[in-house]
Design a protein around this motif. Structure first.
Motif, short mmCIF file in Angstrom:
data_model
loop_
_atom_site.label_atom_id
_atom_site.label_comp_id
_atom_site.label_asym_id
_atom_site.label_seq_id
_atom_site.Cartn_x
_atom_site.Cartn_y
_atom_site.Cartn_z
N TYR A 150 0.81 -1.21 0.00
CA TYR A 150 0.00 0.00 0.00
C TYR A 150 0.86 1.28 0.00
CZ TYR A 150 -4.60 -2.22 0.55
OH TYR A 150 -5.75 -2.92 0.34
N PRO A 151 1.86 1.39 0.88
CA PRO A 151 2.72 2.59 0.81
C PRO A 151 3.44 2.72 -0.52
CG PRO A 151 3.01 1.48 2.91
CD PRO A 151 2.17 0.56 2.06
N MET A 152 3.80 1.58 -1.13
CA MET A 152 4.46 1.64 -2.43
C MET A 152 3.53 2.23 -3.49
SD MET A 152 4.88 -0.01 -5.63
CE MET A 152 4.47 -1.75 -5.51
N LEU A 153 2.26 1.84 -3.47
CA LEU A 153 1.30 2.39 -4.43
C LEU A 153 1.09 3.88 -4.20
CD1 LEU A 153 -1.41 -0.44 -4.58
CD2 LEU A 153 0.34 0.10 -6.29
N ALA A 154 1.05 4.30 -2.94
CA ALA A 154 0.90 5.72 -2.64
C ALA A 154 2.14 6.52 -3.01
CB ALA A 154 0.58 5.91 -1.15
N SER A 155 3.29 5.84 -3.11
CA SER A 155 4.55 6.50 -3.46
C SER A 155 4.81 6.55 -4.96
CB SER A 155 5.73 5.77 -2.78
OG SER A 155 5.56 5.69 -1.39
N LEU A 156 3.93 6.00 -5.76
CA LEU A 156 4.16 5.90 -7.20
C LEU A 156 4.45 7.24 -7.89
CD1 LEU A 156 1.69 3.12 -8.40
CD2 LEU A 156 4.19 3.04 -8.30
N PRO A 157 3.89 8.38 -7.43
CA PRO A 157 4.28 9.64 -8.08
C PRO A 157 5.79 9.87 -8.07
CG PRO A 157 2.31 10.00 -6.80
CD PRO A 157 2.77 8.59 -6.50
N MET A 158 6.47 9.47 -6.99
CA MET A 158 7.93 9.62 -6.96
C MET A 158 8.58 8.72 -8.00
SD MET A 158 10.76 10.81 -5.95
CE MET A 158 10.19 11.90 -4.66
N LEU A 159 8.04 7.52 -8.20
CA LEU A 159 8.57 6.64 -9.24
C LEU A 159 8.39 7.28 -10.60
CD1 LEU A 159 9.84 4.00 -10.14
CD2 LEU A 159 7.55 2.96 -10.12
N GLY A 160 7.24 7.93 -10.82
CA GLY A 160 7.01 8.62 -12.09
C GLY A 160 8.04 9.71 -12.32
N VAL A 161 8.36 10.46 -11.28
CA VAL A 161 9.36 11.53 -11.40
C VAL A 161 10.74 10.95 -11.65
CG1 VAL A 161 10.52 13.40 -10.14
CG2 VAL A 161 8.05 13.15 -9.98
N MET A 162 11.10 9.90 -10.88
CA MET A 162 12.42 9.29 -11.04
C MET A 162 12.58 8.65 -12.42
SD MET A 162 14.41 9.74 -8.43
CE MET A 162 13.75 11.40 -8.39
N LEU A 163 11.54 7.98 -12.88
CA LEU A 163 11.56 7.36 -14.21
C LEU A 163 11.80 8.42 -15.28
CD1 LEU A 163 10.95 4.75 -15.96
CD2 LEU A 163 8.57 5.56 -16.01
N TRP A 164 11.06 9.49 -15.20
CA TRP A 164 11.16 10.59 -16.16
C TRP A 164 12.55 11.21 -16.14
CZ3 TRP A 164 6.81 14.87 -16.40
CH2 TRP A 164 7.05 15.72 -17.48
N MET A 165 13.04 11.56 -14.94
CA MET A 165 14.30 12.29 -14.84
C MET A 165 15.51 11.43 -15.16
SD MET A 165 13.66 14.73 -11.48
CE MET A 165 15.19 15.62 -11.75
N THR A 166 15.54 10.21 -14.64
CA THR A 166 16.74 9.38 -14.84
C THR A 166 16.92 8.96 -16.29
OG1 THR A 166 15.48 7.39 -14.21
CG2 THR A 166 16.77 8.49 -12.48
#
Length: 238
Positions: A150-166
């Motif tokens: 559940y916390p991982m799903l709520a944290s997905l916006p950070m994954l979107g940012v990291m995916l985009w930037m990296t």
């Protein structure tokens, strides 16, 4: 074709330390709580959490889950992108007869598989700690599985940012620094305004409208993923 790209990306990660990050991160949280309960066993088990030792173990562990997830997303995406950067293989990868959006999606799937593996390992290692500490009663399977999920799903916006930037920035120091800073700030998520995505994982951990913030995390991630995929498809990253 995306299946072949995904298989190739997973194969590339075997030659890196990515899976050690997954293993150490999940097992490290459980080991920390094993030490915590081992040193304060009487106080925690017979006093603070006497009514529900399993619930106490899960609660104590969950407080560190948001920062661990943010750090994992940052490190995993940085390492995935660095495979291409280190080998100067972006030109070869993007020269394949595939859409750039498929390359973008493959990198995401690779990271998601690793994050899901970390969630499963966290549940298993936390259960092992409870059993070693002699907790009775049935295993709270659902609570253990949702401990990281559940916390991982709520944290997905950070994954979107990291995916985009990296994947679009050659200098990995910028996204990694941002991710580390976000992970540090996420500790205070419960006291942040709910409108800030950084607060969502900790609010989920606290049991505050869990499904709402899980849904918001997934929805915002979908927007960031779409924007990132469009940018990646148009930008010269070779």
């Amino acid at each position: 074709m995306i299946g072949k790209l995904f298989a190739a990306d997973l194969l590339k990660t075997r030659r890196t330390g990515i899976w050690w990050v997954v293993l150490i991160g999940a097992a490290g949280l459980a080991a920390m709580q094993a030490l915590n309960f081992g040193l304060r066993y009487d106080y925690l088990v017979y006093d603070t959490y006497a009514a529900d030792p399993w619930g106490g173990l899960i609660q104590e562990t969950s407080m560190f889950v948001p920062i661990a997830i943010y750090l994992a997303m940052t490190l995993l995406m940085g390492m995935i992108a660095n495979i291409e950067n280190r080998q100067n293989s972006w030109k070869q990868t993007l020269a394949l007869p595939v859409h750039r959006s498929e390359v973008f999606a493959s990198k995401l799937l690779c990271c998601l598989v690793q994050l899901l593996a970390a969630c499963v390992l966290l549940a298993a290692s936390t259960a092992a700690v409870g059993l070693l500490l002699g907790f009775g009663g049935p295993l709270p399977y659902l609570d253990l599985l949702t401990l990281g999920f559940y916390p991982m799903l709520a944290s997905l916006p950070m994954l979107g940012v990291m995916l985009w930037m990296t994947l679009t920035m050659r200098n990995q120091a910028i996204p990694i620094s941002l991710g580390i800073a976000a992970s540090m700030v996420s500790v205070f998520g419960a006291s942040m305004p709910e409108i800030l995505p950084l607060s969502w994982p900790m609010l989920v951990v606290r049991g505050h409208e869990t499904l709402r913030f899980v849904g918001l995390g997934m929805a915002l991630f979908a927007v960031l993923y779409l924007l990132g995929s469009i940018h990646f498809s148009r930008k010269d990253v070779a």
